[in-house]
Design an enzyme around this catalytic site. Structure first.
Site, short mmCIF file in Angstrom:
data_model
loop_
_atom_site.label_atom_id
_atom_site.label_comp_id
_atom_site.label_asym_id
_atom_site.label_seq_id
_atom_site.Cartn_x
_atom_site.Cartn_y
_atom_site.Cartn_z
N ASP A 25 -6.40 1.18 0.92
CA ASP A 25 -6.26 1.40 2.63
C ASP A 25 -7.75 0.94 3.11
OD1 ASP A 25 -8.25 3.45 2.07
OD2 ASP A 25 -7.33 4.74 3.41
N LYS B 142 0.66 -1.19 0.11
CA LYS B 142 -0.21 0.04 -0.27
C LYS B 142 0.80 1.26 -0.34
CE LYS B 142 -1.60 2.34 3.52
NZ LYS B 142 -1.79 2.78 4.54
#
Ligand code: SF4
Length: 231
Positions: A142, A124
Site C-alpha cells: 500500500d 493489493k
C-alpha cells in the site's frame, strides 16, 4: 545509489519488528473472510478508522454476500456514505457479492486470480485477503509500504509491483507472513509521510534515508515518492 540490503541486514531489520510485535494484526475490523474482503475494498484511499466506523454497525447485521444482496445497493450506499468514493465502492461490493454467490458458492476463494477477477479487487486487496484471512505469506504494497521500502532502500521500486517483487526477494521467508503488517504499522506511526520520526525508529541504523541524520526538530521535510494506482 544507496547500497542494497544484505541478507544479514534484512534479517536484522525484521527481527527487530518481530521482537517488539510478534503477532501484528490488521487494524481493519472484520468477522470472517467475506467481511475482510469488503473492508479492504472499502479501505482504498480511506483510513482504517474511518472504514471501521461505518462497517461496525453494517457487519453486525450483514456478514455474508447473501445478506449484502438482500440489503441492496441503496441501503449499502447509505451505510458507507462517510467513506470516500462510497458510490463506486457500494456498486463494487454488490457486484462482488453477486459474483461470489454465482461463481464461488458464496465463499471467498483462496486464489489470487479468482480474487482479482472480482469487481473492485486488485492485486493489493487480493494479497491482503490471502495474508490475513488465509495465512499466506503474501506482501501487499500500500502507500505506506511503498514509501518505507523506497526510503529505507529495503525494496526500492517505481510502482507497487516492483516494490512487491523486491520484497519477495529481500524478506527472509520466516518473516514473510507478518512483514506486511510490520511495514504498514511502521509507515503509519513512525516512518510517516511528511516527517518521519527517525530518532524513535528501531531500524534507523539500517535505513538508507539520508536526512534521518539531521537532529530531531531540524528534520527537513522528506522528499516524497508516492505509489500510483491502488493505495
Ligand atoms: S530512520 Fe526514519 S526514514 Fe528510515 S525507516 Fe526509520 S523513520 Fe523511516
Amino acid at each position: 545509489m544507496p547500497r542494497r540490503f544484505s541478507a544479514q541486514e534484512a534479517d536484522a531489520f525484521f527481527s527487530r519488528f518481530q521482537k517488539r510485535d510478534p503477532d501484528p494484526r490488521s487494524e481493519l475490523e472484520y468477522r470472517n473472510p467475506y467481511t475482510l474482503l469488503v473492508a479492504v475494498v472499502l479501505s482504498a484511499q480511506a483510513t482504517d478508522k474511518g472504514v471501521n466506523k461505518a462497517t461496525g454497525p453494517l457487519f453486525a447485521k450483514v456478514d455474508t454476500p447473501e445478506k449484502m444482496l438482500a440489503l441492496g445497493e441503496d441501503r449499502l450506499r447509505d451505510a458507507i456514505k462517510t467513506i470516500g468514493l462510497f458510490r463506486t465502492k457500494a456498486k463494487n461490493v454488490i457486484a462482488l457479492s453477486s459474483a461470489l454467490i454465482e461463481q464461488h458458492g458464496g465463499k471467498v476463494p483462496r486464489d489470487r486470480d479468482a480474487l482479482q477477477e472480482l469487481p473492485g479487487v486488485g492485486r493489493k486487496t487480493a494479497n491482503v485477503v490471502l495474508n490475513v484471512a488465509f495465512g499466506e505469506p503474501t506482501l501487499a504494497v500500500d502507500t505506506h509500504i511503498f514509501r518505507v521500502c523506497n526510503r529505507t532502500n529495503l525494496a526500492p521500486g517505481k510502482n507497487p509491483r516492483e516494490v512487491e517483487d523486491g520484497l519477495e526477494r529481500v524478506v527472509p521467508d520466516k518473516y514473510k507472513l507478518h512483514a506486511h503488517h510490520w511495514l504498514i504499522l511502521h509507515g503509519r506511526y513512525v516512518c510517516v509521510a511528511r516527517k518521519p520520526i527517525c530518532p524513535k525508529c528501531i531500524v534507523a541504523d539500517l535505513c538508507r534515508f539520508k536526512p534521518k541524520t539531521a537532529p530531531a526538530g531540524a528534520m527537513p521535510e522528506a522528499e516524497e515518492k508516492t505509489a500510483e494506482g491502488e493505495s
